[in-house]
Design an enzyme around this catalytic site. Structure first.
Site, PDB file in Angstrom:
ATOM      1  N   GLU A  78       1.728  13.178   3.406  1.00 38.13           N
ATOM      2  CA  GLU A  78       2.401  13.822   2.278  1.00 38.13           C
ATOM      3  C   GLU A  78       1.369  14.560   1.427  1.00 38.13           C
ATOM      4  O   GLU A  78       0.411  13.949   0.967  1.00 38.13           O
ATOM      5  CB  GLU A  78       3.131  12.754   1.449  1.00 38.13           C
ATOM      6  CG  GLU A  78       4.264  12.100   2.233  1.00 38.13           C
ATOM      7  CD  GLU A  78       4.596  10.681   1.764  1.00 38.13           C
ATOM      8  OE1 GLU A  78       4.087  10.249   0.720  1.00 38.13           O
ATOM      9  OE2 GLU A  78       5.365  10.001   2.486  1.00 38.13           O
TER      10      GLU A  78
ATOM     11  N   SER B 115       8.442  10.760   4.443  1.00 37.27           N
ATOM     12  CA  SER B 115       9.127   9.974   5.486  1.00 37.27           C
ATOM     13  C   SER B 115       8.078   9.164   6.232  1.00 37.27           C
ATOM     14  O   SER B 115       7.659   9.517   7.332  1.00 37.27           O
ATOM     15  CB  SER B 115       9.837  10.907   6.476  1.00 37.27           C
ATOM     16  OG  SER B 115      10.792  11.724   5.833  1.00 37.27           O
ATOM     17  N   GLU B 116       7.641   8.066   5.627  1.00 39.69           N
ATOM     18  CA  GLU B 116       6.558   7.293   6.249  1.00 39.69           C
ATOM     19  C   GLU B 116       6.929   6.812   7.646  1.00 39.69           C
ATOM     20  O   GLU B 116       6.077   6.727   8.530  1.00 39.69           O
ATOM     21  CB  GLU B 116       6.166   6.108   5.364  1.00 39.69           C
ATOM     22  CG  GLU B 116       5.298   6.462   4.155  1.00 39.69           C
ATOM     23  CD  GLU B 116       6.093   6.982   2.974  1.00 39.69           C
ATOM     24  OE1 GLU B 116       7.344   7.011   3.046  1.00 39.69           O
ATOM     25  OE2 GLU B 116       5.473   7.362   1.955  1.00 39.69           O
TER      26      GLU B 116
ATOM     27  N   ASP C 163       1.240   0.534  -0.692  1.00 43.87           N
ATOM     28  CA  ASP C 163       2.584   0.051  -1.049  1.00 43.87           C
ATOM     29  C   ASP C 163       3.660   0.846  -0.285  1.00 43.87           C
ATOM     30  O   ASP C 163       4.720   0.316   0.040  1.00 43.87           O
ATOM     31  CB  ASP C 163       2.797   0.206  -2.557  1.00 43.87           C
ATOM     32  CG  ASP C 163       1.592  -0.276  -3.361  1.00 43.87           C
ATOM     33  OD1 ASP C 163       1.627  -1.404  -3.859  1.00 43.87           O
ATOM     34  OD2 ASP C 163       0.599   0.477  -3.466  1.00 43.87           O
TER      35      ASP C 163
ATOM     36  N   HIS D 258       2.158   0.101  -7.240  1.00 40.68           N
ATOM     37  CA  HIS D 258       0.985   0.926  -6.925  1.00 40.68           C
ATOM     38  C   HIS D 258      -0.295   0.125  -7.148  1.00 40.68           C
ATOM     39  O   HIS D 258      -1.327   0.681  -7.467  1.00 40.68           O
ATOM     40  CB  HIS D 258       0.944   2.171  -7.808  1.00 40.68           C
ATOM     41  CG  HIS D 258       1.906   3.248  -7.419  1.00 40.68           C
ATOM     42  ND1 HIS D 258       3.261   3.075  -7.398  1.00 40.68           N
ATOM     43  CD2 HIS D 258       1.700   4.531  -7.021  1.00 40.68           C
ATOM     44  CE1 HIS D 258       3.854   4.210  -7.026  1.00 40.68           C
ATOM     45  NE2 HIS D 258       2.937   5.103  -6.780  1.00 40.68           N
TER      46      HIS D 258
END
Lengths: 321, 334
Positions: free
Chosen positions: B32, B61-62, B87, B131
């Site tokens: 990203e 979209s991991e 995370d 995070h």
């Protein structure tokens, strides 16, 4: 009007190809009930036409990713039944030496890049095979097969959008057998036209009668040509029916009365045999498709059963490079 | 030819990625905002310009990113994927655990997944609970995945190269608080080392301190404070967590007889427990009970004052180490 001899021969070849899958699945069921095969087994009886027709349009360099209901796709891709059965029987001659089993085996040397026991998870991987093709000049087309239930997994939507955004050569085939495992798909969606999800993402989509080999073939042929030419992904929703349980031992209490009887009439093997008979093909030629397939699978099973069991001392091999 | 240049940690990672793309034509780099913007932390700055379509941006979209890495890797590519925050890897854990980790083993070596996931973790002042986590133990519980955690510029450079060259899926866990630190001398262009090994940061006699990640800096400060009182400790920074150099730990503990493990990750179920267990299982005679120090088993609050109360600070590490060194068995006459 009777068909040309060539057309009849092609259709007999299709019937034989479907019987090879059906015979294998029935043999697997028998071996499972005898407990020579152990563990979860998901059969594809009734869905054979999609695998046979789709794979007939693929080329050796193409990469197919199936689901845990994948034995038939492996056979259609050319994986020898003996090595499939050996895999399920925990023999060293199994395609993965017993590491994959019924629900997670692969045979990349046949363009069969594996079953997957996580619903929808193979779609992103198939996208990667097409992504690689962008750099390696192979013209490889990737095929991701999944069921209607997988349409409700985020992984499938992510994969379809990723392929669409980058114009990757992936063919998404949704085998809509009406049940996401034991639950009717139409109870789990507001819009039963699953192909519209692909359309919404900018992917050309088509719905076909999966029991009709020619419909599947036409859709597949167009999709392969489009993907190979760099025109991006496509989506095929093939309507079908599984005429066995989700797994061996499934009580199938979810089926409405009469559904299976109706399915047995339209399922692709019965349907093609009936069509051939109507076209004037003799009963002997039709029956021979089944007999040849059953002979082959019996021989394959005998060989697999005579093969040595996997060696426990190899259990830690291949974990790392 | 190796040469010494001045780089901060972020610059060192950038230099390593540039070298991978230069020397390994099968590498592709994506994530990203990684391409045109050069990454939210600027780590891939300039690389798309230099290497064209082998460096690109992706949708958020991991799962697709990591699944695509598994597929591309099995067809001869060597994907390097940036997961912006560790995370975020949780939404794609299936692709790491069920897919990447299984490829080689389940296919009996017929298919492999030489992919690298670069990510970063840990708390920084004001970071929210989503995070701030330190999740290495989740990955270390998964056979089939290699894991490393560089802290210095040199290690950042070397470990990225080793990870990318590795034939197995490898996760490089960096720390964003280190990226923009002071420039230090980093030797670039040297030999690409095989995975594994540790860094001995201090030599001492009274205890062994095993640690990894950015908290190592606090550990070193703490150990240096004790040195003023004549108390010294071996400090082993475990830059590779899988494979983990248990033998180096054992060798040191056999000599010192005292062990403290420090990590920023939560104490319960943390990898420190594994380190301690291995030492205990080895039968090594210990002069004091082994101790673990980690996040005090909590969610992580945003307010820096609250976070500091939960994450080991230098003073706490120093006092814990003092206790380990000073501990004597009851009845020893102390």
């Amino acid at each position: 009007m009777s068909e040309s001899p060539v057309a009849v021969n092609d259709r007999l070849r299709d019937l034989h190809a479907m019987w090879r899958i059906r015979a294998l699945e029935e043999k697997v069921r028998d071996l499972r009930l005898e407990e020579l095969i152990v563990g979860s087994v998901h059969l594809s009886n009734g869905q054979e036409s999609i695998a046979v027709a789709a794979c007939s349009e693929l080329r050796p360099q193409d990469a197919l990713y199936a689901t845990y209901r994948g034995h038939g796709w492996a056979v259609a891709r050319g994986v020898p039944p003996r090595n499939i059965l050996a895999e399920l029987l925990a023999r060293s001659t199994g395609v993965n030496g017993g590491r994959g089993g019924s629900a997670h085996f692969s045979a990349p040397e046949f363009g069969f890049h594996g079953e997957n026991s996580i619903v929808g998870a193979g779609a992103p991987t198939a996208v990667g095979a097409a992504l690689a093709a962008r750099y390696d000049g192979s013209g490889r087309v990737a095929v991701s097969v999944f069921g209607d239930g997988a349409m409700n997994q985020g992984a499938v939507t992510e994969a379809m959008n990723f392929a669409a955004a980058f114009g990757l050569g992936v063919i998404f085939i949704c085998e809509n057998n009406r049940y996401s495992e034991l639950t009717p798909i139409n109870d789990m969606v507001a819009n039963p036209d699953l192909s519209q999800r692909a359309t919404a993402l900018g992917i050309p989509a088509v719905r076909v009668d999966g029991n009709d080999l020619s419909q599947v073939r036409t859709a597949m042929s167009l999709s392969v040509a489009s993907a190979a030419a760099g025109r991006g992904p496509s989506f095929i929703e093939a309507h079908t029916q599984r005429i066995v349980g989700h797994y061996i031992g499934d009580a199938e209490q979810y089926r409405p009365a009469g559904e299976l009887d109706a399915d047995m009439i339209v399922e692709p093997i019965a349907r093609l045999a009936r069509e051939l008979e109507t076209a004037g093909v003799g009963r002997h030629a039709i029956d021979r498709c089944e007999a040849r397939a059953r002979d082959e699978i019996e021989r394959a099973a005998s060989q697999a059963l005579a093969d040595p069991l996997v060696d426990p001392s190899t259990a830690k091999e291949h974990l790392y490079a | 030819m190796p040469e010494a240049v001045k780089l901060n940690v972020g610059g060192a990672v950038n230099a390593a990625l540039a070298r991978c793309l230069e020397e390994m034509p099968e590498t592709i780099l994506y994530g990203e905002d990684v391409g045109k913007p050069g990454g939210v932390f600027g780590i891939s700055r300039g690389l798309q310009k230099r290497f064209g379509d082998r460096v690109f941006d992706t949708p958020i979209s991991e799962t697709a990113m990591l699944g695509a890495a598994v597929g591309a890797a099995s067809f001869g590519r060597r994907p390097i994927v940036e997961i912006m925050w560790i995370d975020f890897s949780l939404v794609a854990l299936d692709q790491i655990v069920n897919q990447a980790a299984n490829v080689r083993y389940v296919s009996e070596g017929r298919t492999t997944a030489p992919l690298t996931i670069r990510t970063q973790q840990g708390n920084s002042p004001g970071a929210c609970a989503q995070h701030s986590q330190n999740l290495e133990a989740l990955l270390l519980h998964i056979p089939g995945i290699r894991v490393c955690m560089p802290r210095t510029g040199q290690d950042a450079y070397d470990l990225v190269l080793s990870a990318v060259a590795c034939e197995d899926p490898t996760v490089v866990i960096e720390n964003r608080t280190l990226y923009a630190g002071a420039k230090e001398e980093v030797t670039i262009g040297g030999e690409i080392l095989p995975i594994g090994g540790h860094r001995r940061r201090r030599d001492g006699d009274h205890a062994t301190v095993v640690t990894w990640g950015s908290i190592t800096t606090r550990v070193l400060d703490a150990v240096d404070r004790l040195a003023a009182d004549g108390l010294t400790a071996d400090v082993l920074e475990m830059v590779w967590l899988n494979p983990f150099d248990h033998s180096a730990v054992l060798e040191s503990v056999r000599r010192t007889g005292r062990l403290l493990v420090v990590h920023e990750a939560a104490r319960t179920g943390g990898f420190g427990a594994e380190v301690v267990a291995r030492v205990v299982e080895s039968g090594t005679v210990l002069l004091a009970p082994p101790r673990r120090l980690g996040l005090n088993d909590s969610r992580i609050p945003s307010a820096p004052q609250l976070a500091a109360a939960l994450i080991p600070q230098t003073e706490q590490i120093a006092s814990e180490l003092r206790e380990v060194i000073g501990w004597t068995h009851a009845g020893d006459g102390s």
